[in-house]
Design a protein around this motif. Structure first.
Motif, PDB file in Angstrom:
ATOM      1  N   TYR A  22       0.831  -1.210   0.000  1.00 34.83           N
ATOM      2  CA  TYR A  22       0.000   0.000   0.000  1.00 34.83           C
ATOM      3  C   TYR A  22       0.862   1.256   0.000  1.00 34.83           C
ATOM      4  O   TYR A  22       1.929   1.284   0.596  1.00 34.83           O
ATOM      5  N   LEU A  63      -1.671   9.774  -0.411  1.00 34.71           N
ATOM      6  CA  LEU A  63      -3.126   9.696  -0.598  1.00 34.71           C
ATOM      7  C   LEU A  63      -3.726  11.094  -0.603  1.00 34.71           C
ATOM      8  O   LEU A  63      -3.165  12.017  -0.016  1.00 34.71           O
ATOM      9  N   GLU A  79      -5.478  12.983   1.099  1.00 34.71           N
ATOM     10  CA  GLU A  79      -6.036  12.988   2.447  1.00 34.71           C
ATOM     11  C   GLU A  79      -7.177  13.981   2.621  1.00 34.71           C
ATOM     12  O   GLU A  79      -8.240  13.642   3.133  1.00 34.71           O
ATOM     13  N   VAL A 139     -10.276  12.926   0.758  1.00 36.20           N
ATOM     14  CA  VAL A 139     -10.913  11.759   1.379  1.00 36.20           C
ATOM     15  C   VAL A 139     -11.682  12.180   2.619  1.00 36.20           C
ATOM     16  O   VAL A 139     -12.847  11.825   2.801  1.00 36.20           O
ATOM     17  N   THR A 174      -9.245   1.310  -3.678  1.00 37.64           N
ATOM     18  CA  THR A 174      -8.725   1.221  -2.313  1.00 37.64           C
ATOM     19  C   THR A 174      -7.300   1.762  -2.195  1.00 37.64           C
ATOM     20  O   THR A 174      -6.986   2.497  -1.271  1.00 37.64           O
ATOM     21  N   SER A 178      -8.076   5.520  -0.655  1.00 38.03           N
ATOM     22  CA  SER A 178      -7.750   5.301   0.759  1.00 38.03           C
ATOM     23  C   SER A 178      -8.007   3.847   1.110  1.00 38.03           C
ATOM     24  O   SER A 178      -8.995   3.264   0.648  1.00 38.03           O
ATOM     25  N   PRO A 179      -7.155   3.259   1.981  1.00 37.58           N
ATOM     26  CA  PRO A 179      -7.386   1.874   2.396  1.00 37.58           C
ATOM     27  C   PRO A 179      -8.713   1.708   3.139  1.00 37.58           C
ATOM     28  O   PRO A 179      -9.225   0.603   3.249  1.00 37.58           O
ATOM     29  N   SER A 180      -9.285   2.789   3.645  1.00 43.55           N
ATOM     30  CA  SER A 180     -10.563   2.664   4.354  1.00 43.55           C
ATOM     31  C   SER A 180     -11.742   2.683   3.383  1.00 43.55           C
ATOM     32  O   SER A 180     -12.862   2.361   3.741  1.00 43.55           O
ATOM     33  N   ILE A 181     -11.485   3.090   2.132  1.00 43.84           N
ATOM     34  CA  ILE A 181     -12.563   3.129   1.136  1.00 43.84           C
ATOM     35  C   ILE A 181     -12.473   1.864   0.295  1.00 43.84           C
ATOM     36  O   ILE A 181     -11.885   1.850  -0.781  1.00 43.84           O
ATOM     37  N   ARG A 182     -13.052   0.810   0.837  1.00 43.78           N
ATOM     38  CA  ARG A 182     -13.008  -0.498   0.184  1.00 43.78           C
ATOM     39  C   ARG A 182     -14.058  -0.524  -0.913  1.00 43.78           C
ATOM     40  O   ARG A 182     -15.181  -0.945  -0.700  1.00 43.78           O
ATOM     41  N   LEU A 211     -19.409   4.417   1.653  1.00 48.37           N
ATOM     42  CA  LEU A 211     -18.083   4.325   1.027  1.00 48.37           C
ATOM     43  C   LEU A 211     -18.181   4.608  -0.471  1.00 48.37           C
ATOM     44  O   LEU A 211     -17.304   5.253  -1.045  1.00 48.37           O
ATOM     45  N   ALA A 268      -8.559   6.190  11.251  1.00 46.00           N
ATOM     46  CA  ALA A 268      -9.173   5.092  10.493  1.00 46.00           C
ATOM     47  C   ALA A 268      -9.499   5.497   9.057  1.00 46.00           C
ATOM     48  O   ALA A 268      -9.591   4.638   8.187  1.00 46.00           O
ATOM     49  N   LEU A 321      -7.718   6.922   6.876  1.00 41.38           N
ATOM     50  CA  LEU A 321      -6.601   6.807   5.917  1.00 41.38           C
ATOM     51  C   LEU A 321      -5.750   5.575   6.128  1.00 41.38           C
ATOM     52  O   LEU A 321      -4.696   5.454   5.511  1.00 41.38           O
ATOM     53  N   SER A 322      -6.174   4.671   7.038  1.00 36.84           N
ATOM     54  CA  SER A 322      -5.286   3.540   7.294  1.00 36.84           C
ATOM     55  C   SER A 322      -5.993   2.215   7.066  1.00 36.84           C
ATOM     56  O   SER A 322      -7.201   2.144   6.921  1.00 36.84           O
ATOM     57  N   TYR A 357      -9.698  -7.414   4.251  1.00 39.11           N
ATOM     58  CA  TYR A 357      -9.976  -6.740   5.519  1.00 39.11           C
ATOM     59  C   TYR A 357     -11.190  -5.843   5.339  1.00 39.11           C
ATOM     60  O   TYR A 357     -11.603  -5.560   4.217  1.00 39.11           O
ATOM     61  N   SER A 370     -13.192  -2.163   5.926  1.00 42.80           N
ATOM     62  CA  SER A 370     -12.906  -0.738   6.072  1.00 42.80           C
ATOM     63  C   SER A 370     -12.797  -0.343   7.547  1.00 42.80           C
ATOM     64  O   SER A 370     -13.741  -0.501   8.319  1.00 42.80           O
ATOM     65  N   GLY A 371     -11.641   0.174   7.939  1.00 48.17           N
ATOM     66  CA  GLY A 371     -11.446   0.595   9.319  1.00 48.17           C
ATOM     67  C   GLY A 371     -12.346   1.771   9.685  1.00 48.17           C
ATOM     68  O   GLY A 371     -12.731   1.937  10.846  1.00 48.17           O
TER      69      GLY A 371
END
Lengths: 472, 472
Positions: free
Chosen positions: A112, A118, A120, A123, A311, A315-319, A348, B135, B137-138, B343, B345-346
């Motif tokens: 990642y 990102l 930020e 997001v 993702t 952002s990794p949180s936006i699956r 999301l 959460a 951004l991670s 995983y 979404s955090g």
């Protein structure tokens, strides 16, 4: 504070607890104050004592509860071994690329990009806006929000040459990340026990999804210019496979961008064999010296099934990922993804759409291109200087990784251990091979944290390589 | 605004478009203004004309693009039929319970509570807060955020009787909704081709997930007091099944709450046969006259695998569920869920935790209880008055639905059509049966929108029932 009165409350509560079931809630502080004629401070002191003794536990915002007694007996789960039986397919361990690295380590192993790469602000703004909108409280349609489906279709359609019809919004299925898409595609387009072609090396997540579904991987060697189309043709003919999983743009891990001629010939082979090309466009937003050129845009005959995740770049949180397929394949995939996950969080989806349609998204992608270029070049130069034994076949024109060939007798487990002892986390290349690795490789991610530490990391890798890690 | 100058721009742009590839981006408004010496209003008028002519399309925030030519030829996807083959398992169509109803309809078919029953302010605040936190951004660990795992474990542990050890946070796996959990559990604990017991009637989503995985359903009749434990015992003995999927608290659709004695005897049968009980505690937060009493809390031997979703009670956009399993089963499930979805979404996890640990959550649940009670009673009374042919076996003590037995010769498709023509959407009970339905049933959701319309809805159902919908 009165010690003896706090002790008195402790004693009274221990009596109460002795006859209460595990999990029972203690009376509130206010009622204990009234009952014992004590101050709130004294009552709270008594509760703290009981917490310290391990007989009650506090759940903030809820109350204080009687703890379950700790049973000393070890559990016997032996019966499960019989109920479960031996696994049908032994899943590979989850790749070290997913490991969470220690805070102070130089992390070159992850898949990642770092937070600083990102968008930020976009997001956070998009999520905050979505939290105020309809999507926060409503259920998305199973195939996804119509506007987001249109966006995915338009993005791919924009790359369609004249004469090739663009996909429609109804050809798009929104998924909770591309991993779910891989599982679903292997289930629906291939099926357990059936063969599927895959580049070697290729993305470990696809290898994992294939193992989960129980499809049979047929590796096709793939180098800096992608696979040899003749190999692809022969593999189809030999195995009767009806699908080829590939990453034509910035293959993970090699970074290869298939030349147009290779892409055309592979597509021709796929068509000739009545097969699907599962195109995983994972690095669509990570072009550096070149743009990703989706093969799916050149196909309107339903042969290419296209997967694009947001993702990694949003952002990794936006699956959120989009899958584009045409014809009956789309219907079968949609039935499977619905059975598997019902629908994707509309919040999301709304946030993702908000980010990628904001004018600042284009600006961000342009800036990202420059950042990735300088990080890539910095790491490549540092490796060339400090770890010359690690050979870079080709500088990738996009993506997030360098793929380095090491001397044949490198002891990879020892190398990763030695580097880790010095604070550098690296990913050995073995996980990216669908069969035995054909050599010793490292995948180094230049989009991780702290590019300032690249020279130091390269020095440590170089010294570990020239030192004990060479077993031959 | 100058018509002829707008027309002039249209003509110039049509020339430009004629030689541009499909998907090409038009020059910006600003540069068209400069190029044609026209006002922005005139340029925009020209662009609107071109959009109306279908030769360009506007993507808000991105720009204006040349449309792909509409190809007249129909696509031939026939080759896919050969590549895909016949489906291994024909998936049932997605249940009408997932249908999006017209705005003005009285919707009694859906499986979700109306927005007014959700903790809207808590959800919006939690999402807004999460959008400002880490959460957003991670990447979450694969098994979930540690704090949320602890919360799920503590919730179940709070119901554990003395002598039964509570689950640990490490026994919890966070999933993107309980549907993914069902698929994963059928894959890992049962496996394709193998039998699994299921209540009849039972949740259609579980029947769908079973079809997707290809497990063999063994129906066990289940009424207002749950299944007959003797039936369960015999079904295990007869089929050699190693798992039983059930909803002991407020079964969907019947609303049954298993009496303690039934729960104990079923648990004993499960243990005797070395099997798993897959407990789907879907309505944990929807108790009305009684609380959900998870069987999993009474078991620390790994026999009960527990599934609890927050999607229905917190928000449909917060796709978060917790799965609790102990022993090697947990490891096997985690390997599968990682391969399937990597995983969750955090951001959604952080927001969910924020909601359920807020003091106002308890207040909300208390108020919800009252709202559900009065909606349930209102609908039950309306049906008794206006549609007496629809018989309610038992008033559910929790959950979201009434399960009504209709006269045996009711023409269900016609009944639903007739009701829909009058603006009332209902769900025929057939989808909740794992085999042939044993009678004609309706599932009416009293937590949908507009309880004020319940009497009107009951009148319409009653008149449809007494009218043409009786085919016998």
């Amino acid at each position: 504070m009165n010690n003896s009165s706090s002790d008195r409350i402790v004693t009274a509560l221990r009596d109460w607890i002795a006859s209460a079931p595990a999990g029972a809630q203690l009376p509130s502080t206010r009622s204990l104050v009234a009952e014992h004629g004590a101050s709130p401070v004294t009552v709270q002191k008594a509760l703290r004592t009981l917490i310290g003794q391990g007989v009650v536990e506090s759940r903030p915002g809820v109350g204080t509860f009687v703890c379950a007694p700790r049973t000393a007996r070890p559990h016997d789960y032996g019966w499960q071994t019989s109920a479960l039986g031996a696994p049908r397919h032994r899943l590979p361990h989850i790749s070290p690329a997913m490991r969470t690295a220690p805070q102070d380590a130089i992390a070159l192993h992850s898949g990642y990009p770092d937070k600083e790469l990102l968008p930020e602000r976009l997001v956070r703004t998009a999520l905050a806006r979505a939290s105020r909108g309809d999507a926060a409280l409503s259920r998305s349609p199973a195939a996804g929000l119509p506007e987001l489906r249109s966006w995915f279709a338009a993005e791919l359609g924009a790359a369609a040459p004249a004469g090739v019809s663009s996909p429609a919004a109804s050809d798009v299925i929104v998924l909770p990340g591309s991993q779910s898409g891989l599982s679903s595609l292997f289930r629906t387009l291939v099926g357990p026990g059936n063969p599927v072609l895959i580049e070697s090396p290729s993305y470990w997540g696809a290898i994992l999804a294939a193992a989960q579904v129980g499809v049979r991987l047929v590796p096709v060697p793939s180098g800096p210019h992608g696979p040899d189309p003749g190999d692809v043709d022969r593999a189809f003919a030999r195995t009767g496979a009806r699908a080829f999983y590939a990453q034509p743009s910035f293959t993970n891990p090699t970074g290869a961008l298939w030349p147009a001629a290779v892409a055309e010939r592979v597509l021709a082979a796929v068509r000739r064999h009545g097969a699907f090309l599962i195109e995983d466009d994972w690095a669509h937003d990570f072009g550096i010296d070149a743009d990703a050129a989706p093969l799916a845009a050149r196909d309107d005959s339903g042969h290419v099934v296209y997967l694009r995740s947001l993702t990694k770049s949003v952002s990794p949180s936006i699956r959120v990922a989009g899958l584009i397929a045409r014809g009956p394949a789309r219907d079968r995939i949609l039935a499977d993804t619905q059975a598997e996950a019902m629908y994707v969080s509309g919040l999301l989806q709304a946030a993702a759409l908000d980010v990628v349609t904001h004018p600042a998204w284009r600006t961000h992608l342009r800036a990202l291109r420059g950042q990735l270029a300088s990080r890539r070049d910095l790491l490549a130069a540092a490796i060339a200087e400090h770890a010359p034994a690690a050979h870079l076949d080709a500088v990738p024109r996009g993506g997030l990784n360098l793929w380095l060939r090491l001397p044949d007798h490198t002891d990879l487990p020892r190398l990763t251990r030695d580097c880790e002892a010095e604070g550098v986390i690296i990913a050995a290349g073995d996980d990216w091979f669908p069969a035995e690795p054909t050599g010793r490789y490292l995948r180094l991610n230049y989009s991780g944290p702290n590019p300032g530490a690249f020279p130091e990391a390269a020095r440590i890798i170089g010294s570990a390589l020239s030192g004990s890690a060479l077993s031959g």
